[in-house]
Design a protein around this motif. Structure first.
Motif, PDB file in Angstrom:
ATOM      1  N   ILE A  81       0.854  -1.189   0.000  1.00  0.00           N
ATOM      2  CA  ILE A  81       0.000   0.000   0.000  1.00  0.00           C
ATOM      3  C   ILE A  81       0.889   1.237   0.000  1.00  0.00           C
ATOM      4  CG2 ILE A  81      -0.259  -0.060   2.530  1.00  0.00           C
ATOM      5  CD1 ILE A  81      -3.200   0.937   1.991  1.00  0.00           C
TER       6      ILE A  81
ATOM      7  N   GLN B  75      -3.771   1.774 -15.096  1.00  0.00           N
ATOM      8  CA  GLN B  75      -3.457   2.706 -13.994  1.00  0.00           C
ATOM      9  C   GLN B  75      -2.502   3.804 -14.474  1.00  0.00           C
ATOM     10  OE1 GLN B  75      -2.577   1.582  -9.707  1.00  0.00           O
ATOM     11  NE2 GLN B  75      -0.609   2.455 -10.241  1.00  0.00           N
TER      12      GLN B  75
ATOM     13  N   ILE C 111       6.735  -8.675  -5.231  1.00  0.00           N
ATOM     14  CA  ILE C 111       6.037  -9.951  -5.031  1.00  0.00           C
ATOM     15  C   ILE C 111       6.995 -11.139  -5.221  1.00  0.00           C
ATOM     16  CG2 ILE C 111       4.238 -11.456  -6.002  1.00  0.00           C
ATOM     17  CD1 ILE C 111       2.812  -8.756  -6.889  1.00  0.00           C
TER      18      ILE C 111
ATOM     19  N   VAL D 298      -5.523  -7.895  -3.194  1.00  0.00           N
ATOM     20  CA  VAL D 298      -5.604  -6.486  -3.617  1.00  0.00           C
ATOM     21  C   VAL D 298      -7.049  -6.140  -3.963  1.00  0.00           C
ATOM     22  CG1 VAL D 298      -3.261  -6.185  -4.550  1.00  0.00           C
ATOM     23  CG2 VAL D 298      -5.009  -7.276  -5.962  1.00  0.00           C
TER      24      VAL D 298
HETATM   25  N1  TRP Z   1       0.515  -0.961  -6.673  1.00  0.00           N
HETATM   26  C1  TRP Z   1      -0.198  -1.227  -5.454  1.00  0.00           C
HETATM   27  C2  TRP Z   1      -1.277  -0.141  -5.261  1.00  0.00           C
HETATM   28  O1  TRP Z   1      -1.114   0.971  -5.610  1.00  0.00           O
HETATM   29  C3  TRP Z   1       0.715  -1.224  -4.272  1.00  0.00           C
HETATM   30  C4  TRP Z   1       1.719  -2.313  -4.370  1.00  0.00           C
HETATM   31  C5  TRP Z   1       3.060  -2.172  -4.558  1.00  0.00           C
HETATM   32  C6  TRP Z   1       1.469  -3.709  -4.277  1.00  0.00           C
HETATM   33  N2  TRP Z   1       3.682  -3.371  -4.567  1.00  0.00           N
HETATM   34  C7  TRP Z   1       2.731  -4.335  -4.397  1.00  0.00           C
HETATM   35  C8  TRP Z   1       0.317  -4.469  -4.096  1.00  0.00           C
HETATM   36  C9  TRP Z   1       2.848  -5.726  -4.380  1.00  0.00           C
HETATM   37  C10 TRP Z   1       0.436  -5.861  -4.091  1.00  0.00           C
HETATM   38  C11 TRP Z   1       1.701  -6.477  -4.214  1.00  0.00           C
HETATM   39  O2  TRP Z   1      -2.285  -0.437  -4.729  1.00  0.00           O
END
Ligand code: TRP
Ligand code: AMP
Length: 336
Positions: A8, A107, A134, A144
């Motif tokens: 997050i 996005q 990840i 998510v």
């Molecule tokens: N991109 C995600 C968002 O804005 C945040 C995020 C960064 C994320 N790295 C992640 C989510 C790895 C899941 C796994 O919500």
């Protein structure tokens, strides 16, 4: 043990959308998975952040995760910038991912807006860093909200291409976990827009830092339509699109009450919005109040939060080190 990773951004305080779409599920998943929950400050600076505020929001983010009930004796709260391996693996993935793949990311299109030429290069490469987050821990499941599904799918594509190009079976294919009645919480001012930290109007969102009066005021002023509340869930996307604000408020209610939109429609269908809004306010305050109080208490003790972050980073470095080392060997970096 199956491993979860999710992140997050500390680009503001958390919203009700973050809570219902992601964080609330993160808490529940602790019993079945080994979990790493990450405050992604590297991702946050893909769009300008005031340095002072970024530091404060990173700490507040960690305090919020502790307050909702992430158990750091068993699981990990990580501050992304404390483990440089994320950025190192992201560079390798920048060389695996294709420009054509990035061009399809919705996005990026949303965040860059009309003036794409002046978006940061980091914003464009954002999903490749997310894949590195990840896969650095070989996480198998990623909880998510709906808006991140495309990025998790791209993570699979990157893992697959890496494995294929280097003829290895190294990275797992990650599954997104998207569930609950509020996987996409919409703005309180416009039911067609996602509730977001970055919306110009604070009335568009409920923040986890809002007090009871603020929550009541925001729900009271939330946009509605002139009809009574629907008495059934939307029968189609078209039906939902006809009354986006109504179904959004019902979805929020259902997720907070841990029930279904169907049950909410049975109980409140046919009522005027004013009556439903009172019930929604009461429920929101009851559910968020204790979290907010605990978050404030923790945030006032930066030493304790920082200790959790230092310890989390240490545990993550130990896990990340051998994975990155193996990636470097696979791609052919010399280790003299
Ligand atoms: N991109 C995600 C968002 O804005 C945040 C995020 C960064 C994320 N790295 C992640 C989510 C790895 C899941 C796994 O919500
Ligand atoms: P972000 O604030 O973009 O870092 O998002 C963190 C997590 O919250 C991600 O899993 C998002 O999918 C989820 N999320 C953010 N906004 C919403 C929303 N309005 N509705 C549902 N989930 C959301």
């Amino acid at each position: 043990m199956k491993r979860i990773f999710s992140g997050i951004q500390p680009s503001g305080g958390f919203t009700l959308g973050n809570y219902l779409g992601a964080v609330k599920n993160w808490v529940a998943l602790q019993k079945d998975y080994e979990c790493i929950y990450c405050i992604v400050d590297l991702h946050a600076i893909t769009q300008w952040q005031d340095p002072q505020e970024l530091r404060a929001n990173s700490r507040l983010g960690a305090a919020t995760l502790m307050a909702v009930g992430i158990d750091t004796r068993k699981h990990i709260i990580l501050l992304q910038s404390l483990v440089p391996h994320h950025a190192q693996l992201a560079w390798v993935f920048n060389c695996v991912a294709r420009v054509g793949w990035m061009n399809r990311m919705t996005q990026f299109k949303d965040k860059a807006g009309k003036d794409r030429e002046s978006a940061s290069l980091g914003l464009y490469a954002y999903p490749s860093l997310m894949a590195a987050d990840i896969l650095l821990y070989k996480a198998t499941h990623v909880p998510v909200g709906e808006d991140q599904k495309q990025h998790v799918e791209l993570t699979r594509d990157i893992a697959q291409k890496f494995n294929h190009d280097y003829k290895v079976d190294f990275f797992p294919l990650t599954e997104p976990l998207i569930y609950g009645e509020a996987t996409r919480v919409m703005s309180l001012r416009d039911g067609t827009k996602k509730m977001s930290k970055s919306d110009a109007s604070d009335y568009s969102r409920i923040n986890l830092t809002d007090d009871a009066d603020t929550i009541a005021d925001k729900i009271k002023k939330a946009k509605t339509d002139p009809h009574p509340l629907p008495d059934a869930p939307p029968a189609s996307d078209k039906a939902r699109a006809a009354r986006p604000e109504a179904y959004n408020l019902m979805g929020i209610y259902a997720a907070l009450a841990e029930t279904t939109i169907d049950a909410v429609a049975k109980e409140h269908g046919g009522k005027q919005f004013s009556a439903f809004k009172n019930a929604l306010t009461e429920l929101t305050v009851a559910k968020l109040g204790p979290v907010t109080a605990e978050m404030r208490r923790l945030n006032a003790d930066p030493g304790a939060v920082d200790a959790v972050l230092r310890e989390g980073a240490e545990r993550c470095r130990t896990m990340a080190e051998p994975v990155l080392e193996e990636v470097y060997r696979i791609v052919g970096f010399l280790k003299p």
